[in-house]
Design an enzyme around this catalytic site. Sequence first.
Site, short mmCIF file in Angstrom:
data_model
loop_
_atom_site.label_atom_id
_atom_site.label_comp_id
_atom_site.label_asym_id
_atom_site.label_seq_id
_atom_site.Cartn_x
_atom_site.Cartn_y
_atom_site.Cartn_z
N ASN A 208 0.85 -1.20 0.00
CA ASN A 208 0.00 0.00 0.00
C ASN A 208 0.88 1.24 0.00
OD1 ASN A 208 0.56 0.73 2.86
ND2 ASN A 208 -0.40 -1.26 3.19
N ASP A 274 -4.53 -6.46 5.26
CA ASP A 274 -5.53 -7.31 5.88
C ASP A 274 -5.47 -8.74 5.33
OD1 ASP A 274 -6.54 -5.35 7.55
OD2 ASP A 274 -7.74 -4.49 5.94
N LYS A 284 8.86 -17.35 -10.23
CA LYS A 284 8.10 -16.25 -10.85
C LYS A 284 6.92 -16.83 -11.63
CE LYS A 284 8.58 -12.56 -14.15
NZ LYS A 284 9.31 -12.10 -15.31
N PHE A 333 -4.02 2.90 14.79
CA PHE A 333 -4.28 3.95 13.81
C PHE A 333 -5.43 3.50 12.94
CE2 PHE A 333 -1.25 7.50 13.40
CZ PHE A 333 -0.52 7.26 14.56
N LYS A 347 -14.21 1.01 15.32
CA LYS A 347 -12.93 0.30 15.33
C LYS A 347 -12.31 0.22 16.72
CE LYS A 347 -11.08 0.11 11.45
NZ LYS A 347 -10.52 0.50 10.19
N LYS A 351 -11.44 -3.35 18.27
CA LYS A 351 -10.05 -3.78 18.51
C LYS A 351 -9.71 -3.80 20.00
CE LYS A 351 -8.44 -2.90 14.03
NZ LYS A 351 -7.48 -3.56 13.17
O1 C5P Z 1 -8.63 -2.65 10.69
P1 C5P Z 1 -7.71 -1.60 10.22
O2 C5P Z 1 -6.70 -2.12 9.24
O3 C5P Z 1 -8.36 -0.37 9.71
O4 C5P Z 1 -6.95 -1.14 11.56
C1 C5P Z 1 -5.88 -0.30 11.55
C2 C5P Z 1 -5.06 -0.51 12.79
O5 C5P Z 1 -4.89 -1.89 13.05
C3 C5P Z 1 -3.65 0.03 12.63
O6 C5P Z 1 -3.19 0.45 13.89
C4 C5P Z 1 -2.88 -1.16 12.11
O7 C5P Z 1 -1.50 -1.05 12.40
C5 C5P Z 1 -3.55 -2.31 12.84
N1 C5P Z 1 -3.63 -3.58 12.11
C6 C5P Z 1 -3.03 -4.68 12.62
N2 C5P Z 1 -3.11 -5.88 11.97
C7 C5P Z 1 -3.80 -5.99 10.83
C8 C5P Z 1 -4.44 -4.87 10.29
C9 C5P Z 1 -4.33 -3.66 10.96
O8 C5P Z 1 -2.40 -4.58 13.67
N3 C5P Z 1 -3.86 -7.15 10.23
#
Ligand code: C5P
Length: 406
Positions: A208, A274, A284, A333, A347, A351
């Site tokens: 990203n 994600d 490859k 974040f 969120k 979380k």
């Molecule tokens: O769910 P989302 O990706 O929007 O959440 C963002 C937060 O979760 C960020 O702090 C990111 O570093 C963390 N994150 C994580 N593991 C993932 C996805 C996001 O720790 N697989």
Amino acid sequence: MMQNKHILIGITGGIAAYKICSLIRDFKKSGAEVKIICTPNALNFVTKLTLQNLSQNEVYEGEFTPQNWKPEHISLSDWADIMLIAPATANTIGKIAQGIADNLLTSVACAFSKKMIIAPAMNCNMWQNESVQKNLKTLQARGIEYLPPEEGFLACGYNGKGRLCSLKKIYNAVDEALNYSETLKGEKVVITAGGTIEEIDPVRYISNYSSGKMGLALAKSAYDMGAEVVFITTKDFEVPFKKVIVKSALEMKEAVEKEFETADYVIMAAAVADYRVKEQSEQKIKKGDEDTITLELVKNPDILADLCQKKLAPHPYPLPKGARERNCIIVGFCAESENLLENAKAKIEKKGCDFLIANDISRKDIGFNSDENEVTILDKNGNITKLEKAPKKIIARKILEWISTK
Ligand code: C5P
């Protein structure tokens, strides 16, 4: 607030030396005490008398005229709260990077262990010279901050990058550095940064646009606030604290969990993918006759959510060596392109972190890849605070102050 702060200014032999006269006045007007060391070459551009009058102090140049029993380079470095070298020539930058101490200024720099800021100024070709750039990286890795020169008309007749940055920038950088409180002294702060890299095959990956700049700004600020910083990042930056370079979400998870038990703060500024490719190809992937191909993705673990779960679980007994009894503060974040607050509220709940820093990535002027940000801080009790748009460095400091005092 500069009142009664001790600013030691090193002036080297570049034409921009004359500009420092105004800066000395600004520092004095703000109530600071200023002492000046010149390299012998600097005095070809400004006179001792001018500097002496402006700083209302003696101007130091030679190493062998001690005023008291302590050698000059030690008493000056003990005296100073901060050292600023402006303008910093390629020559002096090179000497400091290599630990050469052949005049009073470079000797003080060698003995100096507090905050140092340098403002380079030189011809544009010198600026681009590989050794100069390498030396600057060496200084950065030691925690010395440098204020990059600006583009423009140069005294040597060239037009390019090399002129001393604005005096306002130098003033602000010194002011900011002087006002760092050591609120995080003795605290271990783990910070993640950058977008994770999920490999498809040996030459391709999914990632990203995260630049890692917000995480870097947080790590640097935490370090300046006295913390022991562990920086877990997908981007390689020169930093003066422990750095762990990772690629994928799985690697990042392993690195974060290794530090978690002994951490006081974990700040997940990284943009973690994600999903990852279910099966990475060892070779490859070749282009075939098909017009479409399908990559199967599997969900990555949510590092942040898993940490919050771990925090709720009882401490293992006996505690692992160095583990803290008290609870670690966990900060997430959240980058959203729509319905920022609504999504952020959902969120933080989902979380289970202590704070969530929300930023709107639909705006081009802030967030991803930008040097500025505007964020909203949510806490687990439902409080919401907005930090107005500012350079990431300022935002970072405010976030750290907020989470360490609430
Ligand atoms: O769910 P989302 O990706 O929007 O959440 C963002 C937060 O979760 C960020 O702090 C990111 O570093 C963390 N994150 C994580 N593991 C993932 C996805 C996001 O720790 N697989």
